[in-house]
Design an enzyme around this catalytic site. Structure first.
Site, PDB file in Angstrom:
ATOM      1  N   CYS A   8     -56.714  75.482 -65.464  1.00 37.48           N
ATOM      2  CA  CYS A   8     -56.172  74.117 -65.584  1.00 37.48           C
ATOM      3  C   CYS A   8     -56.907  73.236 -64.581  1.00 37.48           C
ATOM      4  CB  CYS A   8     -54.662  74.103 -65.391  1.00 37.48           C
ATOM      5  SG  CYS A   8     -54.084  74.618 -63.763  1.00 37.48           S
ATOM      6  N   ARG A  14     -50.008  74.843 -64.182  1.00 34.67           N
ATOM      7  CA  ARG A  14     -50.057  75.521 -65.478  1.00 34.67           C
ATOM      8  C   ARG A  14     -50.740  76.888 -65.449  1.00 34.67           C
ATOM      9  NH1 ARG A  14     -52.771  70.464 -68.313  1.00 34.67           N
ATOM     10  NH2 ARG A  14     -53.609  70.410 -66.180  1.00 34.67           N
ATOM     11  N   ASP A 122     -49.874  68.251 -68.598  1.00 37.55           N
ATOM     12  CA  ASP A 122     -49.876  68.392 -67.149  1.00 37.55           C
ATOM     13  C   ASP A 122     -48.491  67.997 -66.624  1.00 37.55           C
ATOM     14  OD1 ASP A 122     -50.196  68.180 -64.449  1.00 37.55           O
ATOM     15  OD2 ASP A 122     -52.027  66.984 -64.543  1.00 37.55           O
TER      16      ASP A 122
HETATM   17  P1  4NP Z   1     -52.294  71.809 -62.920  1.00 31.34           P
HETATM   18  O1  4NP Z   1     -51.515  70.482 -62.472  1.00 31.34           O
HETATM   19  O2  4NP Z   1     -53.652  71.354 -63.405  1.00 31.34           O
HETATM   20  O3  4NP Z   1     -51.450  72.341 -64.021  1.00 31.34           O
HETATM   21  O4  4NP Z   1     -52.352  72.702 -61.713  1.00 31.34           O
HETATM   22  C1  4NP Z   1     -52.051  69.578 -61.557  1.00 31.34           C
HETATM   23  C2  4NP Z   1     -51.891  69.796 -60.233  1.00 31.34           C
HETATM   24  C3  4NP Z   1     -52.383  68.882 -59.317  1.00 31.34           C
HETATM   25  C4  4NP Z   1     -53.036  67.747 -59.769  1.00 31.34           C
HETATM   26  C5  4NP Z   1     -53.192  67.543 -61.118  1.00 31.34           C
HETATM   27  C6  4NP Z   1     -52.706  68.456 -62.006  1.00 31.34           C
HETATM   28  N1  4NP Z   1     -53.516  66.808 -58.845  1.00 31.34           N
HETATM   29  O5  4NP Z   1     -54.076  65.790 -59.280  1.00 31.34           O
HETATM   30  O6  4NP Z   1     -53.401  67.010 -57.633  1.00 31.34           O
END
Ligand code: 4NP
Length: 149
Positions: A8, A14, A122
């Site tokens: 991800c 995720r 997300d």
């Molecule tokens: P992930 O979610 O891609 O599912 O781990 C996110 C976690 C952090 C961020 C974006 C998406 N961020 O911009 O910090």
């Protein structure tokens, strides 16, 4: 040994869930499961507390995971690279060195809904229900993945 990588953006919401869920469904002596992010914002961090919580609710411990960034060598190390959304797909594909690399990259929800190109949303900026929703989507996709491994 089959090797599967979940990807991800941050590797804190995720893909840690996807890693934990798939590990719970396969023989870990036969299948190696890992996860990574396309971004480096959270490298070294624990999964998001909301991911840890929803996983624990379903009996899965993801607290031993630490975030890392995807590296090109992961194309050599893994047989399949499951991405959560179109943005992850484009980011990983842009690093592919060959058709073989490209063919390893798949949208994870296409395992349950072939050719629909659905995204796992997300949940980072949303509430807890987003994490529950993501959990259910990933659990369903991992049922299909574990059956074909
Ligand atoms: P992930 O979610 O891609 O599912 O781990 C996110 C976690 C952090 C961020 C974006 C998406 N961020 O911009 O910090």
């Amino acid at each position: 040994m089959r090797r599967v990588l979940m990807v991800c953006l941050g590797n804190i919401c995720r893909s840690p869930l996807a890693e934990g869920i798939l590990k719970s469904k396969v023989n870990n002596d036969e299948v190696f499961v890992d996860s990574a992010g396309t971004g480096a914002y959270h490298v070294g961090n624990l999964p998001d507390a909301r991911s840890i919580e929803v996983a624990a609710k379903y009996g899965i411990n993801i607290k031993d995971q630490r975030a890392r960034k995807f590296v090109v060598k992961d194309f050599d190390k893994f047989d399949a690279i499951y991405v959560m959304d179109d943005s992850n797909y484009q980011n990983i594909l842009s690093l592919a060195r060959s058709i073989e690399d490209e063919e390893k990259v798949k949208l994870i929800l296409n395992e349950a809904y072939p050719n629909k190109n659905l995204n796992v949303p997300d949940p980072y900026y949303g509430g807890d229900s987003g994490f529950e929703n993501v959990y259910k989507m990933l659990d369903e996709a991992c049922n299909f993945i574990s059956k074909k491994l």
